[in-house]
Design a protein around this motif. Structure first.
Motif, PDB file in Angstrom:
ATOM      1  N   ALA A 143       0.732  -1.006   0.048  1.00  0.00           N
ATOM      2  CA  ALA A 143       0.200  -0.005  -0.087  1.00  0.00           C
ATOM      3  C   ALA A 143       0.937   1.374  -0.060  1.00  0.00           C
ATOM      4  O   ALA A 143       0.280   2.322  -0.489  1.00  0.00           O
ATOM      5  CB  ALA A 143      -1.059   0.213   1.177  1.00  0.00           C
ATOM      6  N   ALA A 144       2.100   1.185   0.407  1.00  0.00           N
ATOM      7  CA  ALA A 144       2.980   2.137   0.600  1.00  0.00           C
ATOM      8  C   ALA A 144       3.290   2.687  -0.967  1.00  0.00           C
ATOM      9  O   ALA A 144       3.644   3.938  -1.159  1.00  0.00           O
ATOM     10  CB  ALA A 144       4.382   1.948   1.295  1.00  0.00           C
TER      11      ALA A 144
ATOM     12  N   ASP B 138       1.365   2.179  -3.546  1.00  0.00           N
ATOM     13  CA  ASP B 138       0.132   2.583  -4.298  1.00  0.00           C
ATOM     14  C   ASP B 138      -0.173   3.924  -3.998  1.00  0.00           C
ATOM     15  O   ASP B 138      -0.839   4.717  -4.747  1.00  0.00           O
ATOM     16  CB  ASP B 138      -0.888   1.464  -3.919  1.00  0.00           C
ATOM     17  N   ASP B 139      -0.165   4.412  -2.561  1.00  0.00           N
ATOM     18  CA  ASP B 139      -0.223   5.762  -2.368  1.00  0.00           C
ATOM     19  C   ASP B 139       0.768   6.289  -1.645  1.00  0.00           C
ATOM     20  O   ASP B 139       1.126   5.986  -0.562  1.00  0.00           O
ATOM     21  CB  ASP B 139      -1.511   5.559  -1.298  1.00  0.00           C
ATOM     22  N   PRO B 140       2.026   7.187  -2.225  1.00  0.00           N
ATOM     23  CA  PRO B 140       2.937   7.527  -1.559  1.00  0.00           C
ATOM     24  C   PRO B 140       2.592   8.687  -0.290  1.00  0.00           C
ATOM     25  O   PRO B 140       3.406   8.728   0.316  1.00  0.00           O
ATOM     26  CB  PRO B 140       3.575   8.530  -2.894  1.00  0.00           C
ATOM     27  N   ALA B 141       1.461   9.203  -0.350  1.00  0.00           N
ATOM     28  CA  ALA B 141       1.124   9.879   1.037  1.00  0.00           C
ATOM     29  C   ALA B 141       0.836   9.145   2.061  1.00  0.00           C
ATOM     30  O   ALA B 141       0.436   9.839   3.150  1.00  0.00           O
ATOM     31  CB  ALA B 141      -0.166  11.024   0.206  1.00  0.00           C
ATOM     32  N   ALA B 142       0.458   8.058   1.815  1.00  0.00           N
ATOM     33  CA  ALA B 142       0.036   7.104   3.138  1.00  0.00           C
ATOM     34  C   ALA B 142       1.157   6.816   4.083  1.00  0.00           C
ATOM     35  O   ALA B 142       2.070   6.946   3.778  1.00  0.00           O
ATOM     36  CB  ALA B 142      -0.666   5.680   2.535  1.00  0.00           C
ATOM     37  N   THR B 143       0.738   6.745   5.237  1.00  0.00           N
ATOM     38  CA  THR B 143       1.538   6.568   6.554  1.00  0.00           C
ATOM     39  C   THR B 143       0.998   5.152   7.160  1.00  0.00           C
ATOM     40  O   THR B 143      -0.260   4.991   7.186  1.00  0.00           O
ATOM     41  CB  THR B 143       1.567   7.657   7.313  1.00  0.00           C
TER      42      THR B 143
END
Length: 210
Positions: free
Chosen positions: A23-24, A26-31
């Motif tokens: 998921a990191a 897939d979405d570079p803004a996710a934490t």
């Protein structure tokens, strides 16, 4: 693989093995929450691991895909000195090759995780740095050290898992009498609000282990 991480607290170096969920990417803004695990060389699928490996990467991928586990980052911390780094008491242990004197370095190791490893991970990976999203886990000696670290640094770690922890230390009949057990340490003073809020998972196998 994060190599040659220097510990000013212990004056040595070690490797870190970091699992980053899909998921990191897939979405570079996710934490993501972070789980720190002891005995790093054994944590992920590794045919060279002594006594086999946990294959935590394979299990985590499957559990995330199935739904019961949210995506998380796992940091596996290696050690070449687990007997000393994972114990808080200066005991004598015989693993079959003669007695070994333990020089307890767990307080320094804990400071290394809190003051060196965690800041490095938080600055290098998309973590959620708060205590509610920061956990610790280990087995055997890594299990007792994980609970010790989380209890003494409950302002940093909000949850801890101890698998077959070596809680024989300080117990009657263990040969380590005269040293405080974990039960004694936990009861020495009233718990802080952070310690009371600490989420603890414990289990144990049927055979005593080191």
């Amino acid at each position: 693989l994060v190599e040659d991480v220097h510990s000013p607290q212990l004056d040595n170096e070690r490797s870190l093995y970091v699992y980053v969920p899909a998921a990191a990417f897939d979405d570079p803004a996710a934490t993501f929450p972070v789980l720190y695990m002891q005995d790093g060389f054994n944590v992920f699928a590794n045919p060279m691991a002594p006594f086999g490996s946990w294959e935590a990467d394979t299990s985590t991928d499957a559990l995330i895909a199935a739904g019961p586990v949210v995506p998380l980052i796992i940091v596996a911390i290696d050690t070449d000195d687990r007997m000393n780094e994972y114990l808080y008491a200066g005991i004598t242990v015989d693993l079959g090759g003669g007695p070994t004197e333990v020089t307890p370095r767990l307080p320094d190791y804990a400071d290394f995780l809190v003051d060196t490893v965690k800041p490095l991970i938080d600055s290098s990976f998309p973590t959620r740095p708060g205590r509610a999203d920061t956990g610790m886990a280990g087995s055997s000696l890594g299990g007792i050290s994980s609970l010790w670290i989380a209890w003494h640094h409950a302002q940093v770690f909000g949850r801890v898992a101890s698998f077959s922890g070596s809680y024989w230390v300080g117990q009657e009949g263990s040969g380590t009498e005269g040293h405080p057990s974990m039960q004694t340490l936990l009861q020495q003073s009233p718990p802080s609000p952070e310690q009371l809020a600490l989420k603890i998972y414990m289990d144990s196998g049927s055979v005593s282990s080191m």
